[in-house]
Motif scaffolding. Structure first.
Motif, PDB file in Angstrom:
ATOM      1  N   PHE A  82      42.355  47.822  22.953  1.00 15.00           N
ATOM      2  CA  PHE A  82      41.745  47.178  24.111  1.00 15.00           C
ATOM      3  C   PHE A  82      42.581  45.961  24.487  1.00 15.00           C
ATOM      4  O   PHE A  82      42.709  45.007  23.714  1.00 15.00           O
ATOM      5  N   ALA A  83      43.173  46.002  25.681  1.00 17.04           N
ATOM      6  CA  ALA A  83      43.942  44.857  26.161  1.00 17.04           C
ATOM      7  C   ALA A  83      43.124  44.158  27.234  1.00 17.04           C
ATOM      8  O   ALA A  83      42.823  44.737  28.274  1.00 17.04           O
ATOM      9  N   ASN A  84      42.778  42.924  26.938  1.00 13.66           N
ATOM     10  CA  ASN A  84      41.914  42.166  27.840  1.00 13.66           C
ATOM     11  C   ASN A  84      42.738  41.519  28.955  1.00 13.66           C
ATOM     12  O   ASN A  84      43.935  41.272  28.786  1.00 13.66           O
ATOM     13  N   LEU A  85      42.103  41.241  30.070  1.00 15.68           N
ATOM     14  CA  LEU A  85      42.804  40.635  31.209  1.00 15.68           C
ATOM     15  C   LEU A  85      43.418  39.296  30.824  1.00 15.68           C
ATOM     16  O   LEU A  85      44.576  39.009  31.082  1.00 15.68           O
ATOM     17  N   THR A  86      42.587  38.459  30.219  1.00 18.69           N
ATOM     18  CA  THR A  86      43.023  37.143  29.748  1.00 18.69           C
ATOM     19  C   THR A  86      41.966  36.659  28.778  1.00 18.69           C
ATOM     20  O   THR A  86      40.847  37.161  28.780  1.00 18.69           O
ATOM     21  N   ALA A 144      44.247  43.049  22.236  1.00 15.74           N
ATOM     22  CA  ALA A 144      45.447  42.406  22.794  1.00 15.74           C
ATOM     23  C   ALA A 144      45.035  41.628  24.034  1.00 15.74           C
ATOM     24  O   ALA A 144      43.928  41.800  24.544  1.00 15.74           O
ATOM     25  N   ASP A 145      45.934  40.770  24.472  1.00 19.87           N
ATOM     26  CA  ASP A 145      45.643  39.903  25.617  1.00 19.87           C
ATOM     27  C   ASP A 145      46.744  40.093  26.661  1.00 19.87           C
ATOM     28  O   ASP A 145      47.921  39.857  26.383  1.00 19.87           O
ATOM     29  N   ASN A 146      46.371  40.548  27.847  1.00 18.20           N
ATOM     30  CA  ASN A 146      47.377  40.789  28.886  1.00 18.20           C
ATOM     31  C   ASN A 146      47.846  39.519  29.585  1.00 18.20           C
ATOM     32  O   ASN A 146      48.792  39.548  30.376  1.00 18.20           O
ATOM     33  N   ARG A 147      47.171  38.423  29.325  1.00 20.48           N
ATOM     34  CA  ARG A 147      47.574  37.112  29.868  1.00 20.48           C
ATOM     35  C   ARG A 147      47.851  37.139  31.367  1.00 20.48           C
ATOM     36  O   ARG A 147      48.780  36.465  31.840  1.00 20.48           O
ATOM     37  N   LEU A 148      47.125  37.936  32.110  1.00 22.23           N
ATOM     38  CA  LEU A 148      47.283  37.998  33.571  1.00 22.23           C
ATOM     39  C   LEU A 148      48.715  38.322  33.978  1.00 22.23           C
ATOM     40  O   LEU A 148      49.172  37.936  35.044  1.00 22.23           O
ATOM     41  N   ASP A 149      49.429  39.041  33.119  1.00 21.11           N
ATOM     42  CA  ASP A 149      50.855  39.243  33.365  1.00 21.11           C
ATOM     43  C   ASP A 149      51.211  40.710  33.179  1.00 21.11           C
ATOM     44  O   ASP A 149      50.832  41.341  32.191  1.00 21.11           O
ATOM     45  N   GLN A 178      43.884  44.996  33.204  1.00 18.68           N
ATOM     46  CA  GLN A 178      45.096  44.260  33.547  1.00 18.68           C
ATOM     47  C   GLN A 178      45.092  43.839  35.003  1.00 18.68           C
ATOM     48  O   GLN A 178      44.212  44.169  35.769  1.00 18.68           O
ATOM     49  N   THR A 179      46.116  43.136  35.375  1.00 18.52           N
ATOM     50  CA  THR A 179      46.007  42.287  36.551  1.00 18.52           C
ATOM     51  C   THR A 179      46.240  42.978  37.892  1.00 18.52           C
ATOM     52  O   THR A 179      45.736  42.526  38.908  1.00 18.52           O
ATOM     53  N   ASP A 180      47.009  44.066  37.925  1.00 17.50           N
ATOM     54  CA  ASP A 180      47.300  44.606  39.250  1.00 17.50           C
ATOM     55  C   ASP A 180      47.559  46.110  39.203  1.00 17.50           C
ATOM     56  O   ASP A 180      48.206  46.618  38.295  1.00 17.50           O
ATOM     57  N   GLU A 181      47.054  46.759  40.242  1.00 15.72           N
ATOM     58  CA  GLU A 181      47.218  48.193  40.350  1.00 15.72           C
ATOM     59  C   GLU A 181      48.698  48.593  40.324  1.00 15.72           C
ATOM     60  O   GLU A 181      49.056  49.651  39.799  1.00 15.72           O
ATOM     61  N   ALA A 182      49.533  47.734  40.882  1.00 15.05           N
ATOM     62  CA  ALA A 182      50.954  48.077  40.971  1.00 15.05           C
ATOM     63  C   ALA A 182      51.579  48.303  39.600  1.00 15.05           C
ATOM     64  O   ALA A 182      52.567  49.014  39.469  1.00 15.05           O
ATOM     65  N   PHE A 183      51.030  47.661  38.576  1.00 10.36           N
ATOM     66  CA  PHE A 183      51.580  47.854  37.239  1.00 10.36           C
ATOM     67  C   PHE A 183      51.098  49.149  36.607  1.00 10.36           C
ATOM     68  O   PHE A 183      51.567  49.545  35.548  1.00 10.36           O
ATOM     69  N   GLY A 184      50.076  49.773  37.277  1.00  7.37           N
ATOM     70  CA  GLY A 184      49.511  50.994  36.726  1.00  7.37           C
ATOM     71  C   GLY A 184      50.540  52.096  36.564  1.00  7.37           C
ATOM     72  O   GLY A 184      50.494  52.858  35.595  1.00  7.37           O
ATOM     73  N   ASN A 185      51.491  52.161  37.496  1.00  5.26           N
ATOM     74  CA  ASN A 185      52.465  53.249  37.458  1.00  5.26           C
ATOM     75  C   ASN A 185      53.217  53.298  36.135  1.00  5.26           C
ATOM     76  O   ASN A 185      53.287  54.333  35.481  1.00  5.26           O
TER      77      ASN A 185
END
Lengths: 338, 343, 510, 355
Positions: free
Chosen positions: B49-53, B81-86, B109-116
């Motif tokens: 589990f990676a948290n947003l922050t 884990a911590d995604n640190r908004l990054d 996580q912080t943005d759909e664009a990173f989903g790819n």
């Protein structure tokens, strides 16, 4: 007598300049000019800028940066720097609210203990800088992350609400229409301005920043002075943290993020040298006011926050750059004037 | 002579030897029961589990809920884990999860664009992914319908204004979080549009102030303080805010200016601190859309197991949103406010 | 002060002092004694251990073994403050001051006058402070404004303030490390007057100087150190200058012979300066230096010669005038241009302006010649080493270890030779030297003069700017005097007396 | 360089291993090597996965952004400069790539980003050398400006750098290959980072530029008076720093398939931490890239190891701060700048035992 230097007595009298027109004064003057220009610009752009309501808004929201900047000025004068102030401000708020809410310690005592926690961090910074002789930037960069981490650990990341009339007065109260926090800030400026100008302690700080070696050789207790300065910086940052909590009526471990950069910017804007040995509290006060006014004006003009960042960067570089150019020109003129 | 150098070399050698030993001991392979029908089914699962922050209350509650549920379920070993908004950190966490051999990944996580890229990695490793709040292509979506969540708060605020201020507010403060990407943006849009569409007299465009709260209370306090002089002294002000902290900062600023009575605020999340503000007497915090982040774990983890044990799961699972106010906080969080709720 | 009887027991005794750094013995069983009211000159070449000894006395260094007795009592100093508490004061060669504080504050650094009572005790009485400062400056009859910031004073005056600072404090022992390096003769006389005055009051002075003539004027006894060992202690009236030098250097130093003859106008003019003017610094300066010639520019410090040489070298921008090398006019905007035109420059203060202290001898030697030692930006290490070795050998640069040793471990003379080597390596046609033997040992000094003469004989054009009249007269066949930024006269060494030179440099009509 | 070692050195000419160990560069990094080894030891004993090849690749990939920038920050700091704007500049360059896709195209966008990065560095260099503003202030201001511009260009959004329509597959595949392609099973970014370190080491050791960094950092006046074009070298150093941020941005964007104005949050502090950990002095004139490399590796193995054990973010931050203090503290003790009583005692005994 083998060597012979000048026998011209006239040479020994340096080119006399009017005494009040020191570099410090000139820096302050040019800052005031920039301030006036900035105000004129905002006044022309938004009708709300020069209203009484807005001026009192500026006045009531200036204390946190203003008070922290006093400590930072002192530290910079000794040739050090304190990056940990934002974290310390957060810690003091967290400690105060936890002691009061969870341990039932009276709020007054909790507040004092919260501020003392800041002093303790200052002591730690000072001890590492003086005894371990680690560069202040590195030291406080390390405590910056350690103390912020500690604030999160202690508060478990929670925001705590603190509502208490007396406590809220610190950040929100007014005396004769003037915000209490502003009065405290101005009083602190007077006190520390006096200390810097008129006490041996204050002058020693300049001496230490100007030449640690000379100070040591002259018998100034450099270590003790540095310890005290870092403690003062911690204390004032912690006190700012308390004002912050009081204004917001709540404490959070994320409080005062980035405070250190705002404060350093303001202090350097005010003419304090990063190299140490030089700086005045008047300059710092003007620097703080300019920054606050800039932010306020940009918000009133409804500038996008993205552009606000850009504007802040430009103002910093322009203000310091112009001062630098002015100094260079001044030196040039002086050397020609002899 | 040279004792110090020799001892340093000796120490270095010992350390090196130990490191090599550790490496050779290698990763002990866990033997797990295999379900013949479903290749991914096991007796117990490791779930990443990676948290947003970890910096804000909302996500902390999500994490706590996950951990508590995993403990309850007994057969889930949660790796945090911590995604640190990054984005880069989120990708690194994905790669770590793959290394750790997790059976499934829950990504907040912080943005759909990173989903790819994240999905490309997970797919290559054959690991199912669950996306919280931000959809990712090919991941099971779980979480808020952000626009709808915003709408709930906007509608509640509009209803309050219609009832108490004769359907008209003079100014609107929009405390957004432009630096934090599309999740907050959708929520803000929902709030702002729902309010304007439902209130009897919409606030004029030039009296809508978009302010950057930078996700801290003091920044909200500062920008609101700075904006107030541009609003008439006796104007009625509504504020829509991205979270409870920002709402608290807004309220503090308006109250500090002595204009608290002309303010009404709605927000998002309904954290404990927000709830505490709502139940105050004569509170200026009408309420906030509840996401029940503490329940995310309880709702999501069983679904993750379903997927791993080859049971059907819908592609999107939306959490139920409720507008939490002083009126209904005791229905949802009776234990938080025993004094208030016993009245 | 000092009302007690002047018994024969010494005021200060330092017994069997040992000190080593990194295993190298710097002081080996050195004993020194000092009596009330006397001036003891501490002599020795650089590296002889003088500085270490006084730093031990001052509490700056801790000794490895040995004892210090003050007034017959065993004392231990852990830091400068301890020594100061015992009335030991230092005047350092290197300046230690706070640049952004006023002269008043620098003078009274740790003893600014304050009021009485609770708040008063912490508050500085600025009026009184200013008066004290002024009265102390008056002691030396100096017209320095006590309110001026140190940064705004000329370097010379900063040094004077430093001296006043130590003199003014109540002191039993004052250690002076090259106190007159920047003083004018009248100021030196004044200083000596004050020293004598202090001695009459029972204060003892330890006096360190490279200027032996001063020693003979002011000192009662000399103690000579060599290589960390005590060589001799003698009464000044019992010794001669030559024998002192011999004791210091450990060999006989011949009197300098004036080998270099006046070069006639027949050889080629290498450097020509025409009507160079920079307002406020120098005006309408024209001079010529021929190949194989050493030209001296003699002037009092602050006469504009520093700015002049910096301008020729491109470190400052003149207002008008032109510079010609080999008859061709050069545009010199940057030291790089000057170097490319074949001009080299040796500034006064090696530590601050010449040397890269943290880097090796090799890297210091080749610093100005990168384009010839590097191909496509890459150093040709072998060539670089060969070149460095060549200069180390031919100039006789002595160092502990090989050419990779950091230059800070070299003596002043060898450091200065390294700077010479740098410009020779850069293949310059003209070499401009500013006070070339400032802070250089007696032994190394004549060595450097020999080198300069040899260089001139090999065709180099050399311009020496100095305020040391002996230096000027012993190396320069042709001498120009500069006064207030203007060249006042030109002399030939053979046909000029010291007095004539001094008069010209003081602006008196010749 | 303790007393005893120098004594030994004075006695006989060291050879072979001893000579190697005596080299000051090696001495400087020895403590770091031990520290790295200890961290690796602790992490490996707590997690079997830590030393798996996969994790080592992850760990190194994770450190590429910091590593690429740190090479040039090291050079800058050796010359007594500083650049706080690198992270924001990297974000801005990434966004430039993102926004260029629809206008001038992807690869021209990459070129534009590199030019923009170099330009930011050039402006920093100009402000520091010609206007004379303190580097901290200059680059702090530039930090605000470039981060602000990143948001302005991107309009606050994260821009996918990904072939959504499938029309330019070749172009995008090539671009993503920058980060994902492998040579001998090692991803390109790691190779590029290693290449930059090697390039940096070569530059610092063997070229005029590298020596200029040390010389200028040690004594700027003397360098000027020796005829070095000090300003030009400084400008180059700042420009390279900006350029390195842009290079890092290219690989980051390729790796994430997206350009984010929020990218590389606070990386400048991580970079400086790594460089200082590696023994480069803030006062200039000394430092080396082996140290920086070790600093980067220490930080990333620490964080990676803690992450593998699911240690919370706050504790990760605290650990990072402590490691920094510890490393710098050890260095101070090694250089004998701290006179801890214990240390003195130790040295005295060591001396006694050698005599």
């Amino acid at each position: 007598m083998s060597n012979l230097i000048s026998a011209d007595p006239a040479r020994l009298t340096p080119a006399r300049r009017r005494k009040w027109l020191t570099d410090d004064t000139l820096t302050s003057l040019s800052l005031i000019v920039s301030f006036v220009v900035l105000c004129a610009f905002f006044a022309s752009q938004t009708p709300f800028f020069l209203t009484q309501a807005n001026l009192s808004t500026i006045a009531s929201t200036i204390a946190i940066v203003g008070i922290t900047a006093i400590g930072m000025t002192l530290v910079l004068i000794t040739g050090g720097v304190d990056i940990s102030v934002g974290s310390v401000a957060a810690l003091s708020g967290v400690v105060t609210s936890l002691l009061w809410l969870e341990h039932g310690i009276p709020l007054g005592v909790s507040t004092v203990l919260g501020i003392l926690a800041g002093a303790l961090v200052g002591l730690l910074n000072g001890a590492i800088v003086t005894y371990l002789k680690i560069n202040p930037l590195i030291t406080t960069l390390a405590t910056f992350s350690i103390i912020r981490g500690l604030a999160f650990v202690l508060s478990e990341g929670q925001t705590n609400l603190l509502s208490n009339e007396a406590f809220n007065f610190i950040g929100r109260g007014t005396v004769a229409g003037i915000p209490f926090s502003l009065l405290v800030m101005l009083a602190l400026y007077l006190v520390f301005g006096f200390i810097l100008r008129y006490t041996a302690f204050g002058r020693n700080l300049y001496a230490i920043g100007g030449s640690p070696q000379a100070s040591r050789l002259a018998g100034i207790a450099v270590t003790r002075h540095l310890l005290i300065v870092y403690i003062i910086s911690g204390l004032l940052a912690a006190f700012s943290g308390i004002i912050n909590v009081s204004q917001l009526a709540s404490s959070a471990p994320r409080a005062a993020v980035g405070l250190e950069f705002t404060v350093i910017t303001a202090v350097v804007l005010g003419g304090t040298s990063l190299a140490g040995g030089k700086g005045t509290l008047i300059g710092t006060l003007i620097g703080v006011i300019i920054l606050r006014t800039l932010d306020n004006g940009l918000v009133l003009m409804q500038v996008s926050s993205f552009y606000q960042d850009v504007a802040r960067g430009f103002v910093l570089i322009l203000a310091v750059g112009f001062d630098q150019i002015r100094l260079k020109l001044g030196q040039l003129q002086r050397s020609k004037g002899v | 002579m040279n004792t110090r150098r020799l001892s340093a070399i000796a120490l270095g050698t010992v350390v090196f030897a130990l490191v090599v030993t550790m490496a050779l001991r290698g990763s002990a392979v866990r033997v797990l029961a295999q379900d013949s029908a479903c290749p991914t089914a096991k007796d117990s699962y490791t779930i990443g589990f990676a948290n947003l922050t970890e910096d804000i209350v909302f996500t902390q509650l999500v994490r706590e809920g996950m951990v508590a549920t995993a403990e309850e379920m007994g057969n889930v070993n949660l790796v945090l884990a911590d995604n640190r908004l990054d984005g880069a950190t989120a990708l690194a966490n994905t790669e770590n999860f793959i290394t750790q051999g997790v059976d499934a990944i829950i990504h907040f996580q912080t943005d759909e664009a990173f989903g790819n890229v994240i999905m490309a990695r997970a797919r290559a490793a054959g690991i199912p992914v669950f996306a919280i709040d931000i959809p990712m292509p090919g991941a099971t979506f779980f979480g808020a319908d952000n626009y709808y969540a915003g709408q709930l708060a906007g509608e509640a605020l509009a209803a309050w204004v219609n009832e108490n201020w004769d359907g008209q507010a003079d100014a609107m403060l929009v405390l957004e979080l432009p630096q934090s990407g599309p999740i907050p943006a959708a929520r803000m849009q929902g709030m702002e549009e729902a309010f304007q569409n439902n209130v009897e007299t919409p606030v004029a465009d030039d009296m809508v102030f978009h302010l950057d709260s930078k996700n801290t209370q003091e920044e909200a306090f500062r920008v609101v303080s700075d904006t107030l002089p541009a609003i008439d002294e006796d104007a009625k002000i509504v504020a829509v805010t991205i979270n409870d902290g920002t709402a608290l900062g807004t309220i503090a600023a308006v109250e500090a200016a002595g204009r608290g009575d002309n303010l009404m605020v709605v927000g998002q999340n309904a954290d404990p601190s927000g709830q505490e503000e709502m139940i105050k007497e004569n509170s200026r915090y009408l309420g906030a859309t509840g996401y029940f982040p503490e329940n995310y774990g309880a709702q999501l983890l069983p679904r993750v197991i379903d997927v791993l044990e080859c049971r059907p799961v819908p592609p999107s699972i939306y959490v139920e949103h409720v507008f939490i106010s002083a009126d209904n906080v005791c229905d949802y969080y009776p234990d938080n406010w025993p004094d208030f709720c016993s009245q | 002060m000092m009302a007690e009887n002047t018994s024969a027991a010494p005021l200060l005794e330092m017994r069997h002092i040992h000190k080593s750094f990194f295993g190298v013995k710097v002081l080996d069983d050195v004993s020194v004694s000092l009596h009330k009211g006397e001036v003891l000159a501490l002599l020795g070449e650089n590296g002889a251990g003088k500085s270490t000894l006084i730093k031990i006395l001052n509490g700056d260094y801790t000794m490895d073994s040995g004892e210090i007795y003050l007034n017959g009592q065993h004392v231990q100093f852990h830091e400068p403050r301890d020594a100061e508490a015992h009335g030991i004061r230092m005047i350092y060669q290197e300046l230690h001051y706070a640049p952004d504080l006023s002269v008043t504050e620098n003078l009274l650094l740790s003893e600014l006058p304050r009021g009485r009572g609770f708040p008063g005790r912490y508050i500085i009485d600025w009026r009184q402070a200013r008066e004290i400062a002024q009265s102390r400056l008056k002691l030396l009859d100096l017209a320095i404004d006590p309110d001026v910031h140190m940064r705004d004073l000329p370097v010379v005056e900063r040094q004077i303030v430093e001296i006043v600072k130590a003199l003014s404090a109540d002191a039993q022992i004052i250690v002076m490390d090259e106190p007159t390096a920047a003083l004018t003769p009248p100021e030196v006389e004044m200083l000596f007057g004050i020293i004598r005055n202090l001695c009459a009051q029972g204060v003892a002075i330890i006096y360190i100087s490279h200027r032996l003539d001063e020693i003979f004027e002011i000192a009662d006894r000399v103690t000579i150190l060599r290589d960390g060992q005590h060589v001799a202690t003698k009464r000044v009236d019992e010794v001669k200058l030559a024998s002192v030098v011999e004791l210091m250097v450990g060999r006989e130093i011949e009197a300098r012979r004036k080998t270099l003859a006046l070069t006639g106008q027949e050889s080629q003019v290498v450097l020509e300066v025409q009507n160079l003017t920079k307002l406020g610094a120098y005006e309408d300066v024209s001079l010529k230096v021929h190949a194989g010639e050493i030209v001296g520019v003699f002037g009092l410090i602050g006469s504009g010669q520093l700015s002049l040489t910096r301008s020729i070298f491109g470190a400052e921008r003149p207002d008008s005038g032109s510079i010609l090398v080999d008859g061709r006019e050069c545009t010199i905007r940057h030291p790089q241009d000057a170097r490319n035109a074949g001009i080299g420059f040796v500034p006064v203060d090696r530590k601050v302006q010449s040397l890269i202290m943290g880097q090796s001898v090799r890297k210091n030697v080749t610093l100005s010649n990168w384009q010839r030692l590097a191909r496509m930006g890459f150093f040709q290490q072998r060539i670089e080493k060969d070149h460095t070795r060549h200069w180390v050998d031919s100039l006789g640069i002595r160092m502990a270890g090989d050419m990779e040793v950091p230059i800070r471990f070299l003596s002043g003379g060898n450091q200065q030779k390294t700077v010479l080597a740098r410009w020779l390596e850069a293949n310059v046609r003209v070499l401009i030297l500013n006070e070339p033997t400032w802070g250089v040992d007696v032994g190394a000094r004549s060595d450097i003069y020999d080198q300069l003469e040899a260089l001139a004989q090999s065709g180099l054009a050399i311009l020496i700017v100095s305020s040391d009249i002996q230096e000027i007269m012993s190396v320069c066949p042709r001498i120009l005097t500069i006064y207030r930024g203007r060249i006042t006269a030109e002399f030939h060494r053979e046909s000029v007396s010291k007095d004539e030179l001094l008069a010209a440099a003081a602006g008196e009509a010749v | 360089m303790t007393t005893m070692e120098s004594t030994a050195a004075a006695g006989s000419r060291p050879t072979g291993l001893r000579r190697f160990l005596r080299a000051s560069e090696v001495q400087e990094v020895l403590a770091l090597v031990i520290m790295l080894a200890l961290i690796v030891l602790v992490m490996a004993s707590n997690s079997n996965l830590f030393l798996s090849p996969r994790n080592i690749i992850n760990l190194l990939m994770d450190s590429t952004t910091v590593g690429m920038i740190a090479v040039f920050t090291t050079m800058l700091m050796i010359s007594r400069g500083l650049d706080l704007s690198v992270a924001s500049t990297a974000a801005m360059c990434g966004v430039i790539i993102g926004t260029s896709q629809s206008t001038i195209g992807l690869w021209p966008g990459v070129m534009l980003a590199l030019i923009a990065g170099a330009l930011v560095g050039l402006i920093n260099g100009f402000l520091v050398t010609f206007v004379g503003i303190n580097p901290l202030i200059t680059t702090l201001g530039m930090l605000s400006i470039t981060r602000g511009l990143a948001f302005v260009f991107a309009d606050g959004l994260t821009i996918p750098v990904f072939d959504l329509s499938g029309e330019h597959q070749a172009t995008y595949t090539a671009f993503t290959q920058l980060a994902e392609g492998r040579l001998f099973d090692i991803p390109y970014p790691i190779l590029v980072m290693s290449g930059l370190f090697i390039l940096g080491i070569v530059l610092l050791r063997y070229t005029t530029y590298g020596r200029a960094m040390y010389v200028i950092g040690d004594n700027e006046d003397a360098s000027f008076l020796a005829g070095l074009p000090v300003r030009r070298y400084r400008m180059i150093a700042y420009t390279l720093s900006g350029l390195s941020a842009a290079v890092a941005a290219v690989f980051l964007t390729s790796r994430l398939y997206a350009a984010d104005p929020r990218a590389a949050p606070n990386i400048e502090l991580t970079v400086i931490t790594a460089v200082v950990l590696g023994g480069t002095s803030l006062a200039g004139g000394q430092g080396n890239l082996f140290g920086t490399l070790l600093g980067v590796l220490i930080l990333s193995s620490l964080l990676n190891g803690l992450k593998l054990q699911s240690v919370s973010t706050e504790l990760q931050n605290i650990a990072q701060g402590l490691v920094l203090l510890l490393a710098v503290g050890i260095d101070q003790v090694r250089q004998g700048k701290i006179d801890l009583g214990l240390w003195r005692l130790f040295r005295r005994q060591a001396r006694a035992s050698t005599q």
